[in-house]
Design an enzyme around this catalytic site. Structure first.
Site, PDB file in Angstrom:
ATOM      1  N   ARG A  54      41.541   1.703 172.090  1.00 34.99           N
ATOM      2  CA  ARG A  54      42.521   1.828 171.015  1.00 34.99           C
ATOM      3  C   ARG A  54      42.483   0.544 170.198  1.00 34.99           C
ATOM      4  O   ARG A  54      41.764  -0.392 170.545  1.00 34.99           O
ATOM      5  CB  ARG A  54      43.922   2.119 171.572  1.00 34.99           C
ATOM      6  CG  ARG A  54      44.116   1.476 172.915  1.00 34.99           C
ATOM      7  CD  ARG A  54      45.366   0.749 173.140  1.00 34.99           C
ATOM      8  NE  ARG A  54      45.808  -0.035 172.029  1.00 34.99           N
ATOM      9  CZ  ARG A  54      45.437  -1.287 171.805  1.00 34.99           C
ATOM     10  NH1 ARG A  54      44.570  -1.908 172.583  1.00 34.99           N
ATOM     11  NH2 ARG A  54      45.935  -1.945 170.777  1.00 34.99           N
ATOM     12  N   ALA A  56      42.694  -0.739 165.904  1.00 37.46           N
ATOM     13  CA  ALA A  56      41.938  -0.343 164.714  1.00 37.46           C
ATOM     14  C   ALA A  56      40.454  -0.708 164.763  1.00 37.46           C
ATOM     15  O   ALA A  56      39.578   0.139 164.545  1.00 37.46           O
ATOM     16  CB  ALA A  56      42.596  -0.967 163.483  1.00 37.46           C
ATOM     17  N   ARG A  95      42.168  10.083 165.341  1.00 39.55           N
ATOM     18  CA  ARG A  95      43.385   9.290 165.115  1.00 39.55           C
ATOM     19  C   ARG A  95      43.510   9.074 163.612  1.00 39.55           C
ATOM     20  O   ARG A  95      42.589   8.567 162.987  1.00 39.55           O
ATOM     21  CB  ARG A  95      43.305   7.937 165.850  1.00 39.55           C
ATOM     22  CG  ARG A  95      42.990   8.048 167.300  1.00 39.55           C
ATOM     23  CD  ARG A  95      43.959   7.502 168.304  1.00 39.55           C
ATOM     24  NE  ARG A  95      45.221   6.998 167.975  1.00 39.55           N
ATOM     25  CZ  ARG A  95      45.682   5.800 168.400  1.00 39.55           C
ATOM     26  NH1 ARG A  95      44.917   5.014 169.117  1.00 39.55           N
ATOM     27  NH2 ARG A  95      46.908   5.413 168.102  1.00 39.55           N
ATOM     28  N   GLN A 208      51.739  -1.497 174.726  1.00 39.02           N
ATOM     29  CA  GLN A 208      50.492  -2.261 174.533  1.00 39.02           C
ATOM     30  C   GLN A 208      50.727  -3.767 174.619  1.00 39.02           C
ATOM     31  O   GLN A 208      49.832  -4.513 174.988  1.00 39.02           O
ATOM     32  CB  GLN A 208      49.868  -1.935 173.164  1.00 39.02           C
ATOM     33  CG  GLN A 208      49.279  -0.550 173.039  1.00 39.02           C
ATOM     34  CD  GLN A 208      50.270   0.415 172.428  1.00 39.02           C
ATOM     35  OE1 GLN A 208      51.475   0.280 172.617  1.00 39.02           O
ATOM     36  NE2 GLN A 208      49.783   1.404 171.698  1.00 39.02           N
ATOM     37  N   ASP A 249      46.731  -1.519 161.054  1.00 37.79           N
ATOM     38  CA  ASP A 249      45.849  -0.365 161.221  1.00 37.79           C
ATOM     39  C   ASP A 249      45.317   0.119 159.879  1.00 37.79           C
ATOM     40  O   ASP A 249      44.277   0.778 159.816  1.00 37.79           O
ATOM     41  CB  ASP A 249      46.603   0.750 161.938  1.00 37.79           C
ATOM     42  CG  ASP A 249      46.976   0.285 163.334  1.00 37.79           C
ATOM     43  OD1 ASP A 249      46.163   0.441 164.246  1.00 37.79           O
ATOM     44  OD2 ASP A 249      48.056  -0.314 163.487  1.00 37.79           O
ATOM     45  N   ASN A 259      51.264  -0.666 160.782  1.00 39.98           N
ATOM     46  CA  ASN A 259      50.978  -1.232 162.106  1.00 39.98           C
ATOM     47  C   ASN A 259      51.851  -0.483 163.110  1.00 39.98           C
ATOM     48  O   ASN A 259      52.666   0.373 162.742  1.00 39.98           O
ATOM     49  CB  ASN A 259      51.260  -2.744 162.116  1.00 39.98           C
ATOM     50  CG  ASN A 259      50.674  -3.430 163.333  1.00 39.98           C
ATOM     51  OD1 ASN A 259      49.490  -3.262 163.618  1.00 39.98           O
ATOM     52  ND2 ASN A 259      51.476  -4.166 164.070  1.00 39.98           N
ATOM     53  N   LYS A 260      51.689  -0.825 164.374  1.00 38.42           N
ATOM     54  CA  LYS A 260      52.399  -0.126 165.441  1.00 38.42           C
ATOM     55  C   LYS A 260      53.896  -0.031 165.147  1.00 38.42           C
ATOM     56  O   LYS A 260      54.499  -0.973 164.633  1.00 38.42           O
ATOM     57  CB  LYS A 260      52.139  -0.858 166.761  1.00 38.42           C
ATOM     58  CG  LYS A 260      52.713  -0.240 168.007  1.00 38.42           C
ATOM     59  CD  LYS A 260      52.361   1.207 168.216  1.00 38.42           C
ATOM     60  CE  LYS A 260      50.890   1.484 168.271  1.00 38.42           C
ATOM     61  NZ  LYS A 260      50.577   2.945 168.258  1.00 38.42           N
TER      62      LYS A 260
END
Ligand code: MRU
Length: 369
Positions: A54, A56, A95, A208, A249, A259-260
């Site tokens: 996982r 990017a 994704r 993460q 990302d 982003n996350k």
């Protein structure tokens, strides 16, 4: 990066068999270090979709190797182009948010087209996959060399007292081929002997931060503390955070950054507390075709089970437990968008710039469209 004194990247071709791609299967970290072998594009698709790998940059590099395997598979059929394109689309759909995926697949398609025979196409695909991976590592290294200047400056201002850096999710070497994006300046600062400490957001629901970033920093010997996701605002109000660095990302032409999930809230708290908020990214994360991140970046929605269940070590066994009422529904948005106005600067492989079209084009003047 070093694991028990051995240098690892996150993806590589098996030394004695270049038909096998090897990856670190991140689902088992931090409790077990497992290397998985991928020998077919279907396995690459599963590895990306189910997050064996996982982040990017690594998603892009893995897709690059997936296209190499796809070229071999398509060459064994009567319809090379059709089959290659089918696998390319399947890879792109794994994704939706990280643009590196589409970028890597398209780069492979452009290169593979140049081959005149199947053998040549396969060789080109292999070479391109290796180039994408090497470039990712090199760009991340350079992000560190640029980003460390900000940390050095804060350290000077604080008379060598600890520089506290907050990060969200894992934009470390596990999320790229090596070094990481957000962590690269941190590792560089550590190598230079700067006194640093990292606040690691746990990053629910997949954790993460707690399981990957913490594991990386621990292995490297960097001082860090894991915090629950909602702690950052409090720390910022009490001058316990000097700067924030996250990964991205997808970054738009105008500098908005996906982003996350949860990154946006950190940026808001940073603004309110006058704390610099940097986003680190290689240029493969820039989507030059779009401007408005909030309306134009597709946000992945994942399985509700990732919110409702949590895994951890119990009596030396990894177990999964339910943390919500069994019948409550849950929503699982994977990413959010931080508008450019909340970003102090973008740290790229070519230098640091303003989060804006002008800022980006100053660093990438060759972009013609
Ligand atoms: O869903 P993931 O784990 O693939 O999330 C992507 C990320 O790792 C983060 O958003 C990260 O901060 C940026 S990508 C290096």
């Amino acid at each position: 990066m070093l694991i028990n004194n051995k240098h690892f990247r996150t993806i590589w071709l098996k030394e004695d068999n270049d038909l096998v791609i090897q990856i670190i299967d991140q689902r088992h970290l931090p409790h077990r270090f497992v290397i998985e072998h991928l020998t077919h594009s279907d396995e690459v698709i599963v590895a990306i979709k189910d997050m064996h790998i996982r982040g990017a940059g690594l998603i892009g590099a893995t897709a690059g190797f997936g296209m190499y395997l796809a070229t071999i598979e398509a060459s064994k059929t009567n319809a090379f182009d059709e089959n290659l394109l089918l696998i390319a689309s399947a890879l792109k759909e794994t994704r939706p948010t990280a643009v590196n995926l589409e970028w890597a697949v398209n780069r492979q398609l452009t290169q593979i087209k140049k081959g005149k025979s199947f053998e040549e196409k396969i060789l080109i695909a292999k070479k391109t996959a290796i180039e994408i991976a090497n470039e990712d590592a090199e760009y991340c290294k350079n992000i560190g060399l640029h980003g460390v200047k900000i940390i050095e400056e804060i350290s000077r201002r604080k008379n060598d007292e600890t520089v506290n850096i907050l990060t969200h999710c894992n934009a470390g070497w596990l999320a790229f081929v090596d070094y990481g994006s957000a962590t690269s300046p941190i590792y560089e600062a550590f190598e230079r002997g700067i006194n640093i400490h990292v606040w690691v957001d746990e990053t629910r629901p997949r954790n993460q931060g707690a399981s990957l970033t913490a594991w990386e920093l621990l292995n490297h010997g960097v001082s860090h503390t894991i915090i629950a996701d909602n702690t950052g605002g409090h720390l910022m109000q009490h001058a316990m955070v000097d700067m924030i660095i996250t990964g991205a990302d997808r970054v738009t032409r105008d500098g908005d950054a996906a982003n996350k999930i949860g990154t946006y809230l950190k940026a808001l708290a940073a603004k309110d507390n006058n704390i610099p908020f940097y986003v680190a990214l290689p240029s493969s994360t820039i989507d030059w075709k779009i401007r408005d991140g909030i309306t134009e970046i597709p946000i992945e929605q994942r399985n509700a089970g990732e919110v409702k269940y949590i895994s951890g070590l119990h009596n030396n066994q990894v177990i999964t437990v339910l943390v919500t009422p069994q019948n409550s529904p849950a929503a699982n948005y994977g990413f959010d968008v931080t508008p450019a106005r909340l970003i102090t600067g973008l740290i790229t492989e070519r230098g640091i710039c303003q989060a804006s079209e002008n800022g980006l084009l100053n660093l990438y003047p060759e972009i013609q469209y």
